[in-house]
Design a protein around this motif. Structure first.
Motif, PDB file in Angstrom:
ATOM      1  N   LEU A 121      -5.856  15.593 -13.522  1.00 46.44           N
ATOM      2  CA  LEU A 121      -6.333  16.940 -13.276  1.00 46.44           C
ATOM      3  C   LEU A 121      -7.711  16.844 -12.661  1.00 46.44           C
ATOM      4  CD1 LEU A 121      -4.767  17.029 -16.331  1.00 46.44           C
ATOM      5  CD2 LEU A 121      -4.932  19.450 -15.748  1.00 46.44           C
ATOM      6  N   LEU A 122      -8.082  17.842 -11.870  1.00 47.70           N
ATOM      7  CA  LEU A 122      -9.362  17.828 -11.179  1.00 47.70           C
ATOM      8  C   LEU A 122     -10.319  18.823 -11.800  1.00 47.70           C
ATOM      9  CD1 LEU A 122      -8.228  17.721  -7.440  1.00 47.70           C
ATOM     10  CD2 LEU A 122      -8.714  15.800  -8.968  1.00 47.70           C
ATOM     11  N   ILE A 123     -11.577  18.409 -11.958  1.00 48.18           N
ATOM     12  CA  ILE A 123     -12.641  19.314 -12.367  1.00 48.18           C
ATOM     13  C   ILE A 123     -12.915  20.268 -11.211  1.00 48.18           C
ATOM     14  CG2 ILE A 123     -15.052  19.502 -13.085  1.00 48.18           C
ATOM     15  CD1 ILE A 123     -13.340  18.143 -15.173  1.00 48.18           C
ATOM     16  N   ASP A 124     -13.005  21.564 -11.498  1.00 45.98           N
ATOM     17  CA  ASP A 124     -13.214  22.544 -10.440  1.00 45.98           C
ATOM     18  C   ASP A 124     -14.090  23.679 -10.961  1.00 45.98           C
ATOM     19  OD1 ASP A 124     -12.426  23.611  -7.719  1.00 45.98           O
ATOM     20  OD2 ASP A 124     -11.717  25.258  -8.978  1.00 45.98           O
ATOM     21  N   SER A 138     -23.173  25.747 -21.186  1.00 48.11           N
ATOM     22  CA  SER A 138     -23.045  24.857 -20.040  1.00 48.11           C
ATOM     23  C   SER A 138     -22.701  23.433 -20.504  1.00 48.11           C
ATOM     24  CB  SER A 138     -24.374  24.861 -19.292  1.00 48.11           C
ATOM     25  OG  SER A 138     -24.395  23.941 -18.254  1.00 48.11           O
ATOM     26  N   PRO A 139     -21.891  22.697 -19.746  1.00 48.64           N
ATOM     27  CA  PRO A 139     -21.267  23.081 -18.480  1.00 48.64           C
ATOM     28  C   PRO A 139     -19.946  23.835 -18.681  1.00 48.64           C
ATOM     29  CG  PRO A 139     -20.725  20.807 -18.974  1.00 48.64           C
ATOM     30  CD  PRO A 139     -21.658  21.268 -20.061  1.00 48.64           C
ATOM     31  N   PHE A 140     -19.623  24.691 -17.707  1.00 40.54           N
ATOM     32  CA  PHE A 140     -18.342  25.363 -17.663  1.00 40.54           C
ATOM     33  C   PHE A 140     -17.555  24.811 -16.475  1.00 40.54           C
ATOM     34  CE2 PHE A 140     -21.182  28.528 -19.613  1.00 40.54           C
ATOM     35  CZ  PHE A 140     -20.477  28.782 -20.794  1.00 40.54           C
ATOM     36  N   PHE A 141     -16.245  24.735 -16.619  1.00 40.52           N
ATOM     37  CA  PHE A 141     -15.406  24.285 -15.511  1.00 40.52           C
ATOM     38  C   PHE A 141     -13.968  24.702 -15.792  1.00 40.52           C
ATOM     39  CE2 PHE A 141     -15.761  20.872 -18.611  1.00 40.52           C
ATOM     40  CZ  PHE A 141     -14.439  20.550 -18.868  1.00 40.52           C
ATOM     41  N   ARG A 142     -13.133  24.579 -14.792  1.00 41.19           N
ATOM     42  CA  ARG A 142     -11.706  24.745 -14.988  1.00 41.19           C
ATOM     43  C   ARG A 142     -11.015  23.474 -14.528  1.00 41.19           C
ATOM     44  NH1 ARG A 142     -11.165  29.414 -10.375  1.00 41.19           N
ATOM     45  NH2 ARG A 142     -11.462  28.082  -8.552  1.00 41.19           N
ATOM     46  N   LEU A 143      -9.772  23.331 -14.896  1.00 43.17           N
ATOM     47  CA  LEU A 143      -8.998  22.149 -14.554  1.00 43.17           C
ATOM     48  C   LEU A 143      -7.841  22.541 -13.652  1.00 43.17           C
ATOM     49  CD1 LEU A 143      -8.887  20.679 -18.164  1.00 43.17           C
ATOM     50  CD2 LEU A 143     -10.050  19.591 -16.236  1.00 43.17           C
ATOM     51  N   LEU A 144      -7.632  21.767 -12.611  1.00 46.50           N
ATOM     52  CA  LEU A 144      -6.539  22.020 -11.685  1.00 46.50           C
ATOM     53  C   LEU A 144      -5.529  20.882 -11.767  1.00 46.50           C
ATOM     54  CD1 LEU A 144      -8.423  23.216  -8.467  1.00 46.50           C
ATOM     55  CD2 LEU A 144      -7.567  24.589 -10.382  1.00 46.50           C
ATOM     56  N   GLY A 145      -4.271  21.256 -11.972  1.00 44.80           N
ATOM     57  CA  GLY A 145      -3.187  20.286 -11.981  1.00 44.80           C
ATOM     58  C   GLY A 145      -2.319  20.489 -10.754  1.00 44.80           C
ATOM     59  N   ALA A 146      -2.714  19.833  -9.654  1.00 45.32           N
ATOM     60  CA  ALA A 146      -2.026  19.997  -8.364  1.00 45.32           C
ATOM     61  C   ALA A 146      -1.926  21.483  -8.047  1.00 45.32           C
ATOM     62  CB  ALA A 146      -0.664  19.312  -8.425  1.00 45.32           C
ATOM     63  N   ASP A 147      -0.754  21.939  -7.582  1.00 43.31           N
ATOM     64  CA  ASP A 147      -0.585  23.360  -7.274  1.00 43.31           C
ATOM     65  C   ASP A 147       0.354  24.038  -8.270  1.00 43.31           C
ATOM     66  OD1 ASP A 147       1.717  22.091  -6.554  1.00 43.31           O
ATOM     67  OD2 ASP A 147       1.887  22.994  -4.566  1.00 43.31           O
ATOM     68  N   GLU A 184      -8.258  27.471 -17.590  1.00 39.20           N
ATOM     69  CA  GLU A 184      -9.590  28.065 -17.533  1.00 39.20           C
ATOM     70  C   GLU A 184      -9.847  28.873 -18.801  1.00 39.20           C
ATOM     71  OE1 GLU A 184      -8.125  31.705 -14.609  1.00 39.20           O
ATOM     72  OE2 GLU A 184      -9.159  29.970 -13.789  1.00 39.20           O
ATOM     73  N   GLN A 185     -11.112  29.203 -19.041  1.00 39.42           N
ATOM     74  CA  GLN A 185     -11.494  29.871 -20.268  1.00 39.42           C
ATOM     75  C   GLN A 185     -12.117  31.230 -20.003  1.00 39.42           C
ATOM     76  OE1 GLN A 185     -15.319  27.194 -20.908  1.00 39.42           O
ATOM     77  NE2 GLN A 185     -15.410  29.005 -22.178  1.00 39.42           N
TER      78      GLN A 185
END
Length: 291
Positions: free
Chosen positions: A47-50, A89-98, A103-104
């Motif tokens: 998963l990517l940090i976004d 902080s820090p806040f981020f969301r996770l992306l699993g491909a498409d 997210e929170q």
């Protein structure tokens, strides 16, 4: 994406006090299980940090955190639940491909936009301490409406070198949202190549060439620096929304920051740093649309 799973704590204390609540350990354990199950159902291996946002400097153990960094499912679950418990902080969301996004919200609610296929692959999820709701939604493509289209290629850096030869040149490298999501450099003919080599892929680079550092537009965004400016990375104080009165200006200058750079000075020369293969894989909103 054509739906989302909303996961909320049943315990009201967890919603308000997060990791400080008595019921947090039970909620966190069950949430970890749900996140792990959803990630497994999505069949993504990383998963990517976004959308990384920083209200304070990263702690040393998280200094590696950047937009676009890949993490394993186990790392992703640990990082996300720990972030949720802190509520800071820090806040981020996770992306699993498409196929998946994690997210929170501010009150310990977690949203997981996903494809119908991922949802259909889920078995029964434990919900003793969680409220879990599936709702259909329209496709969400995560598109930036007006992205920066200029690439930090050799032509861009040639313009930066020319600016450094002509006068005071300030360069901002923004790699995350928030007041702690960027760093600043005074670029000179002697250090310009070193600065160019330091900026990281997927960052937004903005340059102010020979700016007037005496103008104080209090009601607009600005960044303050300490005089005299010295070549290399600079200490600074970012004020995203400006200030309301002279007392707030005095707080900035009283902390030793007496040179002011208006945000608008950065809206002429800017670009996104590509990956090593020359491809831009991070979109940033074009600052000119906010003028």
């Amino acid at each position: 994406m054509n739906g989302e799973l909303a996961v909320a704590p049943r315990d009201g204390g967890v919603r308000t006090d997060l990791g400080e609540a008595a019921g947090w350990p039970e909620y966190a354990a069950e949430l970890r299980g749900v996140l792990a199950a959803v990630i497994a159902a999505s069949s993504v291996e990383v998963l990517l940090i976004d959308a990384l946002a920083l209200g304070e400097r990263l702690p040393e153990e998280l200094a590696w955190l950047r937009n676009g960094v890949a993490v394993t499912p186990v790392q992703a679950v640990d990082l996300f639940v720990e972030m949720l418990g802190r509520g800071t902080s820090p806040f981020f969301r996770l992306l699993g491909a498409d196929v998946l996004r994690i997210e929170q919200s501010w009150n310990a609610v977690v949203f997981l936009p996903m494809t119908q296929e991922v949802y259909d692959a889920l078995d029964d999820l434990s919900d003793e301490h969680l409220e879990i709701q599936w709702r259909r939604s329209e496709p969400d493509l995560l598109m930036v409406e007006a992205p920066v289209e200029v690439v930090a290629d050799e032509g861009f850096w040639t313009a930066v070198r020319a600016a450094a030869q002509s006068g005071t040149t300030l360069l901002q490298e923004r790699w995350a949202f928030g007041v702690c999501g960027s760093r600043w450099f005074l670029v000179t003919p002697e250090n310009v190549e070193e600065v160019i080599s330091e900026v990281q892929p997927r960052s937004l680079v903005r340059v102010a060439a020979d700016p007037d550092l005496r103008v104080r537009l209090m009601d607009r965004s600005f960044t303050a620096f300490t005089a005299p400016l010295k070549p290399g990375e600079l200490a600074c104080h970012e004020v995203p929304g400006g200030v309301e009165d002279e007392d707030e200006v005095a707080e900035v200058t009283g902390a030793g920051f007496d040179l002011f750079l208006a945000g608008a000075a950065l809206d002429e020369l800017y670009a996104v740093v590509p990956d090593a293969d020359g491809v831009v894989r991070r979109q940033w909103e074009d600052p000119k649309q906010f003028l």
